[in-house]
Enzyme design. Structure first.
Site, PDB file in Angstrom:
ATOM      1  N   LYS A  89       0.821  -1.212   0.000  1.00 14.24           N
ATOM      2  CA  LYS A  89       0.000   0.000   0.000  1.00 14.24           C
ATOM      3  C   LYS A  89       0.856   1.265   0.000  1.00 14.24           C
ATOM      4  O   LYS A  89       0.573   2.212  -0.734  1.00 14.24           O
ATOM      5  CB  LYS A  89      -0.911  -0.041   1.225  1.00 14.24           C
ATOM      6  CG  LYS A  89      -2.021   0.943   1.214  1.00 14.24           C
ATOM      7  CD  LYS A  89      -3.000   0.676   2.349  1.00 14.24           C
ATOM      8  CE  LYS A  89      -2.277   0.417   3.632  1.00 14.24           C
ATOM      9  NZ  LYS A  89      -2.827   0.953   4.825  1.00 14.24           N
ATOM     10  N   ARG A 121     -12.091   2.900   8.918  1.00 17.63           N
ATOM     11  CA  ARG A 121     -11.965   1.480   9.250  1.00 17.63           C
ATOM     12  C   ARG A 121     -13.277   0.879   9.749  1.00 17.63           C
ATOM     13  O   ARG A 121     -13.356  -0.314  10.001  1.00 17.63           O
ATOM     14  CB  ARG A 121     -10.882   1.268  10.329  1.00 17.63           C
ATOM     15  CG  ARG A 121      -9.472   1.462   9.805  1.00 17.63           C
ATOM     16  CD  ARG A 121      -9.099   0.349   8.850  1.00 17.63           C
ATOM     17  NE  ARG A 121      -7.750   0.450   8.371  1.00 17.63           N
ATOM     18  CZ  ARG A 121      -7.398   0.715   7.117  1.00 17.63           C
ATOM     19  NH1 ARG A 121      -8.326   0.952   6.222  1.00 17.63           N
ATOM     20  NH2 ARG A 121      -6.140   0.756   6.766  1.00 17.63           N
ATOM     21  N   ARG A 169      10.527  -7.951   5.707  1.00 20.07           N
ATOM     22  CA  ARG A 169      10.659  -6.542   6.084  1.00 20.07           C
ATOM     23  C   ARG A 169      11.173  -6.428   7.522  1.00 20.07           C
ATOM     24  O   ARG A 169      11.978  -5.557   7.833  1.00 20.07           O
ATOM     25  CB  ARG A 169       9.304  -5.832   5.928  1.00 20.07           C
ATOM     26  CG  ARG A 169       9.365  -4.340   6.203  1.00 20.07           C
ATOM     27  CD  ARG A 169       8.087  -3.640   5.816  1.00 20.07           C
ATOM     28  NE  ARG A 169       7.074  -3.764   6.854  1.00 20.07           N
ATOM     29  CZ  ARG A 169       5.844  -3.283   6.768  1.00 20.07           C
ATOM     30  NH1 ARG A 169       5.443  -2.688   5.659  1.00 20.07           N
ATOM     31  NH2 ARG A 169       4.992  -3.423   7.760  1.00 20.07           N
ATOM     32  N   ARG A 224      11.290  -3.287  12.945  1.00 18.47           N
ATOM     33  CA  ARG A 224       9.946  -3.270  13.525  1.00 18.47           C
ATOM     34  C   ARG A 224       9.662  -4.623  14.162  1.00 18.47           C
ATOM     35  O   ARG A 224       9.649  -5.645  13.489  1.00 18.47           O
ATOM     36  CB  ARG A 224       8.898  -2.977  12.440  1.00 18.47           C
ATOM     37  CG  ARG A 224       8.901  -1.541  11.988  1.00 18.47           C
ATOM     38  CD  ARG A 224       7.844  -1.263  10.954  1.00 18.47           C
ATOM     39  NE  ARG A 224       6.511  -1.702  11.378  1.00 18.47           N
ATOM     40  CZ  ARG A 224       5.389  -1.384  10.730  1.00 18.47           C
ATOM     41  NH1 ARG A 224       5.449  -0.646   9.655  1.00 18.47           N
ATOM     42  NH2 ARG A 224       4.229  -1.816  11.157  1.00 18.47           N
ATOM     43  N   ARG A 274      -2.504  -9.210  13.081  1.00 15.62           N
ATOM     44  CA  ARG A 274      -2.700  -7.903  12.420  1.00 15.62           C
ATOM     45  C   ARG A 274      -3.494  -8.059  11.127  1.00 15.62           C
ATOM     46  O   ARG A 274      -4.370  -7.242  10.827  1.00 15.62           O
ATOM     47  CB  ARG A 274      -1.341  -7.254  12.111  1.00 15.62           C
ATOM     48  CG  ARG A 274      -0.659  -6.689  13.346  1.00 15.62           C
ATOM     49  CD  ARG A 274       0.789  -6.302  13.106  1.00 15.62           C
ATOM     50  NE  ARG A 274       0.991  -5.420  11.972  1.00 15.62           N
ATOM     51  CZ  ARG A 274       2.107  -5.388  11.248  1.00 15.62           C
ATOM     52  NH1 ARG A 274       3.124  -6.185  11.541  1.00 15.62           N
ATOM     53  NH2 ARG A 274       2.237  -4.552  10.254  1.00 15.62           N
TER      54      ARG A 274
END
Length: 192
Positions: free
Chosen positions: A14, A89, A129, A135, A147
């Site tokens: 995204k 959302r 990633r 992260r 998630r």
């Protein structure tokens, strides 16, 4: 004016595709995550309010997010529209966004673009990633899967609302990045 709601689960590409849409159509991206970080870092009244909820482990009320969004839309900008990322959302947030866009921009949401990627690919991308990003939420497969599930649960009702309005398009988010971009561009061109 082009106003896009951009959907995609974590790892769907995204962020990359938002940049391509921005460049192609001269849009400004409004990410609720960025708004929160900006307002808290700059110690604005809305930032302090949001932080007071976050510090207690509570969800920030919709109205605080909405007020940040309105502030951002009121800033002068030379764009052809906006990409909304991270908002809406829920059905309530969708109605709020449509009201805000109508009242603040005298416009409407043009399209909801949704990047579709198989869960196994998402997990693989996020773990990769996580190796380089630092992260922690990208380093644990269970957290990643939670998630992704949370994303689908939260966004399902919003997707349905845009489908009913005839403003929803899905694009497969796997393959050559520029080919995915071209498919997104084609969906936007249909509504121009």
């Amino acid at each position: 004016m082009i106003n896009i709601v951009l959907f995609g689960p974590p790892g769907s590409g995204k962020g990359t595709q938002a940049q391509h849409l921005i460049e192609k159509f001269n849009l400004k991206q409004i990410s609720t995550g960025d708004l929160f970080r900006f307002n808290m870092k700059n110690d604005t009244e809305l930032g302090k309010l949001a932080k007071s909820y976050i510090d207690k482990g509570q969800l920030v009320p919709d109205q605080v997010t909405i007020d940040m969004l309105i502030d951002e839309l009121r800033k002068p900008t030379e764009t052809n529209g906006f990409i909304f990322d991270g908002f809406p959302r829920t059905a309530v947030q969708t109605e709020a966004l449509e009201t805000i866009v109508k009242e603040e921009l005298n416009s409407e949401i043009s399209i909801c673009l949704s990047l579709i990627v198989d869960d196994a690919v998402l997990v693989e991308r996020l773990l990769k990633r996580g190796e380089t990003s630092g992260r922690t939420d990208d380093s644990n497969e269970d957290i990643i899967r939670d998630r992704i599930t949370e994303y689908y649960t939260k966004t399902a009702e919003v997707a349905e609302l845009y489908k009913k309005q005839g403003k929803y398009a899905e694009v497969i988010g796997v393959g050559d990045i520029s080919e995915i971009s071209e498919k997104l561009f084609a969906e936007v061109e249909k509504i121009k």
